[in-house]
Write an enzyme that holds these catalytic residues in place. Structure first.
Site, PDB file in Angstrom:
ATOM      1  N   LYS A 106      -4.514  -9.536  -7.765  1.00 43.68           N
ATOM      2  CA  LYS A 106      -5.699  -9.835  -6.955  1.00 43.68           C
ATOM      3  C   LYS A 106      -6.885  -8.959  -7.391  1.00 43.68           C
ATOM      4  O   LYS A 106      -6.688  -7.783  -7.700  1.00 43.68           O
ATOM      5  CB  LYS A 106      -5.339  -9.528  -5.496  1.00 43.68           C
ATOM      6  CG  LYS A 106      -6.261 -10.102  -4.465  1.00 43.68           C
ATOM      7  CD  LYS A 106      -5.796  -9.744  -3.076  1.00 43.68           C
ATOM      8  CE  LYS A 106      -5.975  -8.271  -2.790  1.00 43.68           C
ATOM      9  NZ  LYS A 106      -5.823  -7.883  -1.379  1.00 43.68           N
ATOM     10  N   LYS A 144       0.818  -1.219   0.000  1.00 38.79           N
ATOM     11  CA  LYS A 144       0.000   0.000   0.000  1.00 38.79           C
ATOM     12  C   LYS A 144       0.850   1.266   0.000  1.00 38.79           C
ATOM     13  O   LYS A 144       0.426   2.297  -0.512  1.00 38.79           O
ATOM     14  CB  LYS A 144      -0.936   0.013   1.215  1.00 38.79           C
ATOM     15  CG  LYS A 144      -2.162  -0.866   0.985  1.00 38.79           C
ATOM     16  CD  LYS A 144      -3.161  -0.786   2.098  1.00 38.79           C
ATOM     17  CE  LYS A 144      -4.314  -1.736   1.843  1.00 38.79           C
ATOM     18  NZ  LYS A 144      -5.056  -2.099   3.022  1.00 38.79           N
ATOM     19  N   LYS A 163     -10.906  -3.818  -4.589  1.00 36.74           N
ATOM     20  CA  LYS A 163     -11.779  -2.638  -4.633  1.00 36.74           C
ATOM     21  C   LYS A 163     -11.026  -1.465  -5.236  1.00 36.74           C
ATOM     22  O   LYS A 163     -11.631  -0.553  -5.786  1.00 36.74           O
ATOM     23  CB  LYS A 163     -12.152  -2.216  -3.197  1.00 36.74           C
ATOM     24  CG  LYS A 163     -12.959  -3.212  -2.403  1.00 36.74           C
ATOM     25  CD  LYS A 163     -13.020  -2.784  -0.928  1.00 36.74           C
ATOM     26  CE  LYS A 163     -13.547  -3.882  -0.049  1.00 36.74           C
ATOM     27  NZ  LYS A 163     -13.318  -3.725   1.380  1.00 36.74           N
TER      28      LYS A 163
END
Ligand code: TYM
Length: 360
Positions: A222, A115, A225
């Site tokens: 993956k 992230k 969202k």
């Protein structure tokens, strides 16, 4: 709850549209587990704060995730459906765990590294310490099982490390207070492993065919969202036309489907679509291949679309219906939080005593 030590806990962040990965990796499994265990299902709104959401978006998404739980068949009467921020003990136990976990443990978390990339200096302390809050979510209820997708496995390992270090650091005090639990810690051979610390070492439960649902545009990434392309994922709110279009355009290779699961290994997109079909139809990849081996994607994709439409469209419709009644959703969450609170407080009371805080 009489089944202490057999409790299931899991959570979802209210940070955007729920997608097929969330459903197959986690929520579908919850709906099955609720038949056998007492469960707590949590909308982890405090976790979502690490993404700095607009307050109104956070509120809306909290309701949306709760509605998705209900629409997917979670029974909020039998089980506890709540949101994290209404049970303050999550934050309190997270602080204790901040003082148990080591910087090095958290610095190794791949989700944090993914992230933040090279920008970790600018990341919030909350994002770094996030796994301690997740450990607190689970251990506050001394849950044994945590149904999640594979991307949460490392956080579960950290939860176990935190539980073990707390048990070891405070072993003498736990013994002095008689606060240890000696009971099965679960696992494949439940009843054989004994945990005699204060916290159990919880186990992840991951659905074999669906523990990592991948992007429809790139089978090595993956489904998430945060992917900028809506074509990469199937949202729980997609209608039948959206689903059909996304599956028609989903990336594949040019070979027909193989006969053996091992032959999927070098074919990430094929592996992903077979896994999705298997999970939706409660089969495994081997029996899915037995059904479709030798057939082209043009023959397989309509079956996949049908399975998706059959499962997801009713959930999407129910979700939209529930969202028209935000007061009802708020009432479910308030009631669930009120039921979670005494359980959380019972653990926290003992933790305060163990670490040496005045009882108050
Ligand atoms: P979150 O909100 O990112 O995801 C919710 C659940 O969906 C699973 N999942 C997937 N499974 C398979 N394939 C995918 N592509 C995929 N994407 C997401 C996740 O593994 C997860 O089970 N940290 C957690 C939330 C959390 C939590 C907890 C979970 C906070 N406290 C305590 C369990 C117990 C998270 O961010 O999940």
């Amino acid at each position: 709850m009489s089944d202490f030590g057999q409790l299931v806990f899991s959570g979802v962040q209210p940070t955007g549209n729920l997608h097929l990965g969330n459903y197959l990796g986690a929520i579908k499994n919850w709906a099955a587990l609720q038949q056998h265990y007492n469960c707590l299902f949590c909308v982890v709104d405090m976790h979502a704060l690490t993404t700095s959401p607009e307050p109104k978006d956070l509120l809306r998404q909290t309701r949306e995730v709760a509605a998705a739980f209900l629409a997917a068949g979670i029974d909020a009467e039998k089980h506890i459906v709540f949101n994290q921020s209404q049970v303050r003990q999550h934050a309190e136990l997270a602080w204790v765990f901040n003082c148990i976990a080591r910087m090095g443990w958290l610095a190794r978390m791949t989700q944090f590294k993914d992230k933040t990339g090279k920008n970790s200096e600018k990341a919030s302390v909350g994002l770094f310490a996030y796994p301690c809050l997740m450990a607190a979510d689970i251990l506050l209820y001394r849950a044994a099982y945590v149904p999640v997708g594979e991307d949460q496995k490392q956080h579960l390992e950290l939860t176990r490390d935190i539980a073990a270090k707390f048990n070891a650091d405070y072993a003498a005090r736990i013994a002095e207070l008689g606060a240890a639990i000696a009971r099965p810690a679960g696992g494949a051979e439940a009843g054989t492993k004994v945990c005699d610390g204060f916290f159990p070492l919880p186990e992840p439960l991951m659905p074999p065919a669906a523990q990592r649902i991948m992007s429809l545009r790139d089978g090595t990434k993956k489904m998430s969202k945060s992917d900028s392309s809506d074509m990469s994922r199937i949202n729980l709110t997609d209608n039948a036309d959206d689903i059909a279009m996304k599956i028609r355009k989903a990336k594949t290779d040019s070979a027909p489907l193989p006969a053996l699961v091992e032959e999927l290994r070098a074919r990430p997109e094929a592996d992903n679509l077979v896994g999705i079909y298997a999970a939706l139809t409660d089969k495994d990849k081997a029996s899915t291949l037995a059904q479709f081996a030798g057939r082209d994607f043009s023959a397989f994709k309509p079956h996949l679309t049908e399975a998706l439409v059959t499962k997801l469209v009713p959930i999407g419709e129910e979700l939209r219906r529930l969202l028209k009644a935000p007061d009802y959703i708020d009432a479910v969450l308030a009631k669930g939080s009120a039921r979670a609170l005494p359980k959380a407080e019972a653990t926290m009371k003992q933790v305060r005593n163990i670490v040496g805080f005045l009882p108050g």
